[in-house]
Design an enzyme around this catalytic site. Structure first.
Site, PDB file in Angstrom:
ATOM      1  N   ASP A   1       0.693  -1.011   0.024  1.00 14.91           N
ATOM      2  CA  ASP A   1      -0.043  -0.028   0.250  1.00 14.91           C
ATOM      3  C   ASP A   1       0.839   1.234   0.011  1.00 14.91           C
ATOM      4  O   ASP A   1       0.424   2.122   0.684  1.00 14.91           O
ATOM      5  CB  ASP A   1      -0.865   0.008   1.311  1.00 14.91           C
ATOM      6  CG  ASP A   1      -1.861  -1.342   1.290  1.00 14.91           C
ATOM      7  OD1 ASP A   1      -1.236  -2.418   1.363  1.00 14.91           O
ATOM      8  OD2 ASP A   1      -2.996  -1.131   0.999  1.00 14.91           O
TER       9      ASP A   1
ATOM     10  N   ASP B 108      -1.676  -2.492  -4.144  1.00 10.47           N
ATOM     11  CA  ASP B 108      -2.026  -1.163  -3.978  1.00 10.47           C
ATOM     12  C   ASP B 108      -0.799  -0.138  -4.181  1.00 10.47           C
ATOM     13  O   ASP B 108       0.126   0.154  -3.335  1.00 10.47           O
ATOM     14  CB  ASP B 108      -2.657  -0.614  -2.738  1.00 10.47           C
ATOM     15  CG  ASP B 108      -4.077  -1.395  -2.615  1.00 10.47           C
ATOM     16  OD1 ASP B 108      -4.653  -1.637  -3.568  1.00 10.47           O
ATOM     17  OD2 ASP B 108      -4.768  -0.768  -1.512  1.00 10.47           O
TER      18      ASP B 108
ATOM     19  N   ASN C  38      -6.688  -3.621  -4.492  1.00 14.89           N
ATOM     20  CA  ASN C  38      -8.113  -3.283  -5.099  1.00 14.89           C
ATOM     21  C   ASN C  38      -7.969  -1.697  -5.721  1.00 14.89           C
ATOM     22  O   ASN C  38      -8.524  -1.392  -6.618  1.00 14.89           O
ATOM     23  CB  ASN C  38      -9.144  -2.676  -3.698  1.00 14.89           C
ATOM     24  CG  ASN C  38      -8.484  -1.915  -2.696  1.00 14.89           C
ATOM     25  OD1 ASN C  38      -7.427  -2.321  -2.007  1.00 14.89           O
ATOM     26  ND2 ASN C  38      -9.143  -0.998  -2.280  1.00 14.89           N
TER      27      ASN C  38
ATOM     28  N   HIS D  83      -3.552  -9.560  -1.015  1.00 13.88           N
ATOM     29  CA  HIS D  83      -4.056  -8.249  -0.840  1.00 13.88           C
ATOM     30  C   HIS D  83      -4.812  -7.907   0.752  1.00 13.88           C
ATOM     31  O   HIS D  83      -4.310  -7.304   1.537  1.00 13.88           O
ATOM     32  CB  HIS D  83      -4.334  -7.315  -1.665  1.00 13.88           C
ATOM     33  CG  HIS D  83      -4.396  -5.842  -1.512  1.00 13.88           C
ATOM     34  ND1 HIS D  83      -3.291  -4.982  -1.148  1.00 13.88           N
ATOM     35  CD2 HIS D  83      -5.480  -4.842  -1.389  1.00 13.88           C
ATOM     36  CE1 HIS D  83      -3.945  -3.773  -0.937  1.00 13.88           C
ATOM     37  NE2 HIS D  83      -5.091  -3.784  -0.916  1.00 13.88           N
TER      38      HIS D  83
ATOM     39  N   HIS E  12     -11.456  -2.616   6.726  1.00 14.25           N
ATOM     40  CA  HIS E  12     -11.590  -3.748   6.117  1.00 14.25           C
ATOM     41  C   HIS E  12     -11.840  -4.906   6.977  1.00 14.25           C
ATOM     42  O   HIS E  12     -11.297  -5.948   6.623  1.00 14.25           O
ATOM     43  CB  HIS E  12     -10.437  -3.781   5.222  1.00 14.25           C
ATOM     44  CG  HIS E  12     -10.082  -2.512   4.586  1.00 14.25           C
ATOM     45  ND1 HIS E  12     -10.855  -1.831   3.558  1.00 14.25           N
ATOM     46  CD2 HIS E  12      -8.828  -1.602   4.271  1.00 14.25           C
ATOM     47  CE1 HIS E  12     -10.373  -1.048   3.119  1.00 14.25           C
ATOM     48  NE2 HIS E  12      -9.365  -0.766   3.562  1.00 14.25           N
TER      49      HIS E  12
ATOM     50  N   HIS F  94      -3.685  -4.108   2.455  1.00 13.27           N
ATOM     51  CA  HIS F  94      -4.690  -3.383   2.633  1.00 13.27           C
ATOM     52  C   HIS F  94      -5.206  -2.643   3.862  1.00 13.27           C
ATOM     53  O   HIS F  94      -5.661  -1.583   3.635  1.00 13.27           O
ATOM     54  CB  HIS F  94      -5.832  -4.518   2.389  1.00 13.27           C
ATOM     55  CG  HIS F  94      -7.193  -4.131   1.851  1.00 13.27           C
ATOM     56  ND1 HIS F  94      -7.369  -3.117   1.004  1.00 13.27           N
ATOM     57  CD2 HIS F  94      -8.506  -4.658   2.385  1.00 13.27           C
ATOM     58  CE1 HIS F  94      -8.656  -3.190   0.631  1.00 13.27           C
ATOM     59  NE2 HIS F  94      -9.537  -3.752   1.424  1.00 13.27           N
TER      60      HIS F  94
HETATM   61 FE   LIG Z   1      -6.051  -1.979  -0.487  1.00 18.88          FE
END
Ligand SMILES: [Fe+2]
Ligand SMILES: *[C@@H]1O[C@H](CO)[C@@H](O)[C@H](O)[C@H]1NC(C)=O
Ligand SMILES: *[C@@H]1O[C@H](CO)[C@@H](O)[C@H](O)[C@H]1NC(C)=O
Ligand SMILES: *[C@@H]1O[C@H](CO)[C@@H](O)[C@H](O)[C@H]1NC(C)=O
Ligand SMILES: *[C@@H]1O[C@H](CO)[C@@H](O)[C@H](O)[C@H]1NC(C)=O
Ligand SMILES: *[C@@H]1O[C@H](CO)[C@@H](O)[C@H](O)[C@H]1NC(C)=O
Length: 466
Positions: free
Chosen positions: A168, A196, A233, A318, A328, A355
């Site tokens: 990320d 990410d 994502n 992820h 999340h 994530h």
């Molecule tokens: Fe993410």
């Protein structure tokens, strides 16, 4: 209160303290008391030094490399040219003044809403010697830029190798701090990136210029050591409101991975062998239910792992399965239900996910006894289960995840909301040393650490943690 009454009361109190201590210990989790400066993560402005376009006509930019086949004897070299396609050739060799080998790649480009990408080149160079420093040049015919990398040792059970872990990342000042700390930690030989990348999709119309700036920002590492890519994502870039309905379009054009060499049919799930590690990359955002391509692939893949050849079985994904932050929360649950049994059966050593923009390490736990009538749905200590590590703390503009579920669940061993990176240092078939490094500390200071004992090759040093 009489004297004889007071004694049992004191004893009771003492007992309560002891019991509370025990309960606390069986939960075993540590929520770090480290107090950080909670500044908002801000993206570096477009004219920052790290985003500078290299000088020279049609100079290659955003240079990055990744492993090019299953056993590490090939490398994919990728870069972007802006003015015209130019050459897709890579010159390479072991003497920096004599690049005697050459390989021909291809270029591609894509459009996204009103953005048109530069010419994105990918070239796979093959039959590389193991454990060898190679120099390579791109931009042949226009502005030539030269870089180097070291190939991994031949795959084998006791080959030491050190992986960096970043997730990320984004392109904020904190991202830059994470990358700087990783580079100052002298051990990392390749990066396992848990998804990410650029966060371009947080900009209006997913401004793909931010994919280019990200590529230039990380070049100082990605041009010199392979980064193993996992799709997150923020790679989906699905935007029907502006007519963009092909998921992962920027990511698959820009970041090639060697998925075919592990029999995968899509670049989102695949495996590689590197030194003494077998690395399986899974896709949290591609179908994983029964009968799907990813499911069939993983089912056939796990029995192929030969722990006599690659003792360390590492999985990247992820979205984490075990996460005790209030961000999340349980998003990884449906995938956990599908595959956790396989991870325990196959004695996966460690699972790295991102994530959640924070750090967390679990105990070895599993939660696989449940069926729809028995009600057994609690994580339990399991010596065949992997350790789950969330390392989504690269420092992107969305900021830290600091809200945690309380009390700390029993599966969680250590958690802290700080930006940083980690290092997984394989010593031999039985031992690996893992450290997490927060950005507020000096270079190479460990804020969390753990000796990993291989799940397949048992070590006498291991004190069972149950
Ligand atoms: Fe993410
Ligand atoms: C794309 O459209 C946005 C607004 O709709 C505009 O701000 C931007 O300048 C455009 N970019 C290009 C490359 O035309
Ligand atoms: C990013 O980090 C590098 C290395 O520490 C430094 O030279 C550069 O000035 C930093 N850039 C920004 C915009 O913070
Ligand atoms: C597993 O790897 C070892 C060591 O390389 C090798 O001797 C053995 O034949 C392999 N087993 C299988 C089933 O391929
Ligand atoms: C933390 O998350 C919980 C659960 O989602 C929520 O109820 C609470 O308001 C949050 N606390 C803060 C300070 O945001
Ligand atoms: C494996 O590495 C560990 C840690 O460095 C060391 O203590 C152990 O002796 C090594 N095992 C062998 C067989 O060399």
């Amino acid at each position: 209160m009489g004297r004889w009454l007071r004694i049992p009361l004191l004893l009771g109190l003492l007992l309560a303290v002891v019991v509370a201590g025990l309960v606390d210990r069986s939960d075993g989790g540590v929520t770090s008391s480290f107090v950080r400066n909670a500044k908002k993560a801000i993206d570096m402005p477009i004219d920052s030094d790290v985003f500078r376009v290299p000088p020279g006509y049609n100079a290659p930019q955003q240079v990055h490399i990744t492993q090019g086949n299953h056993d590490g004897s090939a490398m994919i070299v990728s870069w972007v040219t802006e003015a015209e396609p130019g050459s897709s050739k890579v010159l390479y060799g072991t003497d920096s003044n004599k690049l005697i080998f050459s390989a021909e790649g291809k270029h591609t480009r894509y459009e996204f809403y009103n953005y048109t990408s530069g010419y994105i080149h990918h070239c796979t160079i093959r039959k590389l010697k193991h454990d060898t420093k190679y120099y390579y040049a791109v931009g042949i015919g226009h502005t030539v830029r030269k870089f180097w990398f070291t190939t991994p040792p031949k795959v084998g059970p006791d080959v030491p190798y050190t992986f960096g872990l970043i997730g990320d990342l984004g392109q904020s000042y904190d991202s830059n701090s994470t990358l700087t700390h990783y580079e100052a930690n002298p051990k990392g030989q390749a990066v396992l990136f848990v998804g990410d990348l650029s966060y371009a999709d947080n900009y209006p119309n997913h401004d793909n210029v931010r994919w280019d700036t990200w590529g230039r920002f990380v070049e100082r590492s990605t041009a010199y050591q392979p980064w193993i890519w996992t799709a997150g994502n923020h790679e989906i870039d699905f935007a029907p409101e502006i007519g963009e309905t092909v998921p992962f379009k920027p990511f698959i054009h820009r970041y090639h991975v060697p998925y075919r060499s592990s029999g995968s049919t899509a670049p989102f799930w695949y495996s590689i062998k590197r030194a003494s590690a077998y690395i399986i990359v899974l896709a949290s955002y591609s179908a994983y239910g029964k009968y799907t391509p990813q499911y069939k692939w993983l089912e056939e893949e796990l029995p192929k792992v030969n722990r006599s050849e690659t003792p360390w079985l590492i999985v990247l994904m992820h979205s984490p399965w075990y996460n005790s932050y209030n961000y999340h929360y349980m998003e990884g649950e449906s995938m956990r239900v599908m595959y956790e049994q396989w991870f325990v059966q196959n004695k996966v050593d460690v699972v790295f996910a991102g994530h959640v923009h924070a750090y967390e390490r679990s105990h070895r736990v599993s939660n696989i006894a449940y069926n729809i009538v028995n009600g057994k749905c609690k994580p339990v200590r399991d010596e065949s289960a992997p350790v789950y590590i969330t390392i989504g703390d690269g420092g992107n503009l969305e900021g830290l995840a600091s809200n945690m579920s309380e009390p700390q669940p029993s599966y969680s061993a250590f958690r802290e909301a700080s930006f940083g990176h980690a290092v997984f240092e394989i010593k031999n078939r039985t031992h690996a040393y893992y450290t997490w490094h927060r950005n507020q500390d000096g270079d190479a200071v460990a804020a969390d650490s753990m000796w990993f004992y291989n799940r397949y090759w048992k070590s006498a040093d291991e004190i069972p943690a149950v």
